[in-house]
Design an enzyme around this catalytic site. Structure first.
Site, PDB file in Angstrom:
ATOM      1  CG  ASP A 182      40.143  52.605   4.393  1.00  0.00           C
ATOM      2  OD1 ASP A 182      39.352  52.675   3.434  1.00  0.00           O
ATOM      3  OD2 ASP A 182      40.224  53.479   5.265  1.00  0.00           O
ATOM      4  CD  GLU A 183      39.613  53.092   0.273  1.00  0.00           C
ATOM      5  OE1 GLU A 183      38.809  52.693   1.131  1.00  0.00           O
ATOM      6  OE2 GLU A 183      40.155  54.216   0.295  1.00  0.00           O
ATOM      7  CE  LYS A 209      38.634  55.560   7.284  1.00  0.00           C
ATOM      8  NZ  LYS A 209      38.640  55.791   5.861  1.00  0.00           N
ATOM      9  CE  LYS A 242      35.309  59.779   2.982  1.00  0.00           C
ATOM     10  NZ  LYS A 242      36.501  59.350   3.690  1.00  0.00           N
ATOM     11  CE  LYS A 267      34.743  48.968   3.890  1.00  0.00           C
ATOM     12  NZ  LYS A 267      36.026  49.659   3.782  1.00  0.00           N
ATOM     13  CG  HIS A 271      35.732  49.779  -1.056  1.00  0.00           C
ATOM     14  ND1 HIS A 271      36.012  50.813  -1.919  1.00  0.00           N
ATOM     15  CD2 HIS A 271      35.677  50.320   0.176  1.00  0.00           C
ATOM     16  CE1 HIS A 271      36.116  51.941  -1.219  1.00  0.00           C
ATOM     17  NE2 HIS A 271      35.916  51.668   0.047  1.00  0.00           N
TER      18      HIS A 271
HETATM   19  C1  CAP Z   1      34.872  55.747   4.592  1.00  0.00           C
HETATM   20  C2  CAP Z   1      35.798  55.068   3.664  1.00  0.00           C
HETATM   21  C3  CAP Z   1      35.203  54.427   2.375  1.00  0.00           C
HETATM   22  C4  CAP Z   1      34.264  55.276   1.562  1.00  0.00           C
HETATM   23  C5  CAP Z   1      34.142  54.861   0.109  1.00  0.00           C
HETATM   24  C6  CAP Z   1      36.860  56.056   3.255  1.00  0.00           C
HETATM   25  O1  CAP Z   1      35.551  56.307   5.660  1.00  0.00           O
HETATM   26  O2  CAP Z   1      36.448  54.016   4.292  1.00  0.00           O
HETATM   27  O3  CAP Z   1      36.274  54.008   1.593  1.00  0.00           O
HETATM   28  O4  CAP Z   1      33.033  55.252   2.192  1.00  0.00           O
HETATM   29  O5  CAP Z   1      33.111  55.508  -0.537  1.00  0.00           O
HETATM   30  O6  CAP Z   1      38.024  55.721   3.307  1.00  0.00           O
HETATM   31  O7  CAP Z   1      36.505  57.146   2.834  1.00  0.00           O
HETATM   32  P1  CAP Z   1      34.879  57.409   6.611  1.00  0.00           P
HETATM   33  P2  CAP Z   1      31.717  54.822  -0.907  1.00  0.00           P
HETATM   34  O8  CAP Z   1      33.766  56.727   7.335  1.00  0.00           O
HETATM   35  O9  CAP Z   1      35.999  57.837   7.532  1.00  0.00           O
HETATM   36  O10 CAP Z   1      34.412  58.510   5.733  1.00  0.00           O
HETATM   37  O11 CAP Z   1      31.194  54.157   0.318  1.00  0.00           O
HETATM   38  O12 CAP Z   1      30.875  55.946  -1.371  1.00  0.00           O
HETATM   39  O13 CAP Z   1      32.019  53.850  -1.979  1.00  0.00           O
HETATM   40 MG    MG Z   2      37.827  53.601   2.694  1.00  0.00          MG
END
Ligand code: CAP
Ligand code: MG
Length: 428
Positions: A179-180, A151, A309, A177, A269
Site C-alpha cells: 500500500d502507498e 488490507k 471508491k 502490491k 502510485h
Molecule cells: C486501493 C488502494 C489504492 C487506491 C489509490 C487504496 O484499495 O490501495 O491506494 O486505488 O487510488 O488504498 O485505496 P482498494 P488511485 O482496492 O481496497 O480500494 O488508484 O485512484 O490512485
Molecule cells: Mg492504497
C-alpha cells in the site's frame, strides 16, 4: 508601472515543432480580461515579471512565451524550447506550473495538458519496460493483469503480509502490491517483508506454474530509496513502487536512473494527486501528471476507475488510458495531441473500490490492456484472500468471453460469494 503583458499574447503566432505547448484553463480576477490574464501567465511562466525591466535585451524576446490561442477560458501557450533545461523536470515545471498558480490577476489557473516537443521528450528516459516489458516478466500476453494490496493497509507483520501474498498468488493474482503508506514501520520492516514475500512468491510460482511478481514500495528519501531498490534487486524482485507525487519529480528522475542500472521496473502510485487535480478550475489535471510521469519513465501508473471508491469521470479515465498506452495520443481540440515517438507505453492501473462484480463494466470501459487492482475487493471475500483472488480471475474470464457474470457464477462458488457480498453495483 509600465506593463508589457500584452506582448506575451500573439494570436497570429503559429507554434514551431520545437515549442512546448501548454493548455491552461484560466479564470481572470475581477477587472481583468482573459487576454490580460493569459499575457500575465505567459509572462510569469517564461521570462517576465510584473514590470518592464532595464536589463531586457532584444535577443531575449526570442524566449518570450506566446499565448497564441484563446477560446473561452482555455488558453494555449507556446514556450520556446530554449527556456528549458533538457532532462530537468523540476525546472520545466517551475516554469509552466510554478508561480502562476498564485497570481493575483488570475483567480483560477489549471494546467490541463502538456505537449512535449520531440527534442525535450527525448532528453528523458521514458519507461524502461513499458507494457510489453511488464507482460514479459509475467508471461501474460493478452488478459488484464491482476494486483492486490493486503488490507488492513497498515499493521500486518512482514510474515502476515507475505502469507497474504502467498494466498492471493495461489488464487490467481499476478502482482502482490504494497500500500502507498506501507514502507518500513516497526510492525513490518522493509527488508523482512521483501525477503519473506519473495520467498513466498517463489513457492507460489512452483505451485501454480504461473509467473508472479511483487510491487514493492520503496518510498522514502531518495538515498534510502536507492538502498531499498538495490535490496529488491538482490532479493530477486523485478518491480519497485514509488509514491511519485509525495516523493517528488526530482527523486523520481533519480530513481529512474537507478532503476535503469538495476534493471528494475517502476510502479507509480499517485497518492496526493487529488490535492491539485480534483478542483476542475485550479491546479493541474491528471492528464498533465500522466504526461510528466510517462516522459520521466514510469512503467505503471494509477489512472482511477470512474466506477470505484475514488472520484474521477469516465472520460478522464479513458483519456488517461489512451495517453499512456498509445504511441500517438489523439484527442479532441482544444486538448493537445502527443506523438510519444519512441517513448514506451506506461501500463494503466485501475484501482480503488473495485471488486469482481464491477469487472465487466471496467473492461468494457478500458479494454484488457490494463492492470486491475483489488484490495478490499479480495480481502473482503467471505472465504478469504485466495477465494477472493480466484473470484477476480473468474470475473475477468467471464468479461473477456462475454459471458453473463451471474451465469458464470453458477458453477463457481468463489465468484458467486463475491457477487452475493458486493453485487454489481458501482460504489457511491
Ligand atoms: C486501493 C488502494 C489504492 C487506491 C489509490 C487504496 O484499495 O490501495 O491506494 O486505488 O487510488 O488504498 O485505496 P482498494 P488511485 O482496492 O481496497 O480500494 O488508484 O485512484 O490512485
Ligand atoms: Mg492504497
Amino acid at each position: 508601472m509600465t506593463e508589457w503583458y500584452h506582448e506575451f499574447v500573439d494570436q497570429t503566432y503559429s507554434p514551431s515543432v520545437d515549442d512546448l505547448i501548454a493548455l491552461f484553463k484560466l479564470q481572470p480576477s475581477e477587472g481583468f480580461s482573459i487576454e490580460e490574464a493569459a499575457g500575465r501567465v505567459a509572462s510569469e511562466s517564461s521570462i517576465g515579471t510584473w514590470t518592464e525591466v532595464s536589463t531586457m535585451r532584444p535577443r531575449l524576446r526570442e524566449l518570450m512565451a506566446k499565448a497564441y490561442l484563446i477560446k473561452g477560458n482555455l488558453v494555449k501557450i507556446a514556450y520556446p524550447i530554449d527556456l528549458f533545461e533538457p532532462s530537468n523536470m523540476p525546472q520545466i515545471l517551475s516554469s509552466i506550473a510554478g508561480n502562476i498558480f498564485g497570481m493575483k490577476a488570475v483567480r483560477h489557473v489549471r494546467l490541463e495538458d502538456i505537449r512535449w516537443p520531440r527534442k525535450l521528450l527525448r532528453s528523458f528516459l521514458g519507461p524502461q519496460f513499458g507494457i510489453s516489458g511488464i507482460r514479459k516478466i509475467l508471461q501474460v500476453k493478452d488478459r488484464p493483469l491482476t494486483a492486490t494490496v493486503p488490507k488492513p493497509k497498515l499493521g500486518m507483520t512482514a510474515k502476515e503480509h507475505a502469507t497474504a501474498g502467498f494466498e492471493a498468488w495461489k488464487g490467481g493474482i499476478d502482482l502482490l502490491k504494497d500500500d502507498e503508506n506501507l514502507s518500513s514501520q516497526k510492525f513490518n520492516k522493509f527488508t523482512k517483508r521483501v525477503k519473506l514475500s519473495l520467498q513466498m512468491r517463489d513457492k507460489a510460482e512452483k505451485i501454480t506454474g504461473e509467473k508472479k511478481s511483487y510491487l514493492i514500495n520503496i518510498t522514502a528519501e531518495t538515498e534510502e530509496m536507492t538502498r531499498r531498490a538495490k535490496l529488491v534487486k538482490r532479493t530477486g524482485g523485478e518491480i519497485v513502487m514509488i509514491d511519485i507525487l509525495t516523493s517528488g519529480w526530482a527523486s523520481l528522475q533519480t530513481m529512474r536512473d537507478v532503476c535503469n542500472d538495476l534493471g528494475l521496473a517502476i510502479h507509480a502510485h499517485r497518492a496526493f494527486h487529488a490535492a491539485f487535480t480534483r478542483n476542475p478550475e485550479h491546479g493541474m489535471s491528471m492528464l498533465a501528471v500522466s504526461d510528466i510521469a510517462r516522459a520521466v519513465g514510469v512503467d505503471l501508473l494509477h489512472i482511477g476507475t470512474a466506477i470505484g471508491k475514488l472520484e474521477s469521470s469516465r472520460d478522464e479515465v479513458v483519456v488517461l488510458r489512451n495517453n499512456l498506452q498509445n504511441k500517438k495520443f489523439q484527442t479532441t481540440d482544444p486538448h493537445l495531441d502527443q506523438d510519444w515517438q519512441s517513448t514506451r507505453p506506461t501500463f494503466p492501473v485501475s484501482s480503488g473500490g473495485l471488486h469482481p462484480g464491477l469487472i465487466p463494466e471496467l473492461i468494457k470501459m478500458l479494454g484488457t490492456n490494463i492492470v486491475i487492482q483489488c484490495g478490499g475487493g479480495i480481502w473482503g471475500h467471505p472465504k478469504g484472500g485466495r477465494a477472493g483472488a480466484s473470484a477476480l480471475r473468474e470475473s475477468i474470464d467471464a468479461a473477456i468471453d462475454g459471458i453473463n457474470l451471474d451465469d458464470y457464477a453458477n458453477s463457481r462458488s468463489e465468484l458467486r460469494e463475491a457477487l452475493t457480498t458486493w453485487g454489481k453495483a458501482t460504489y457511491v
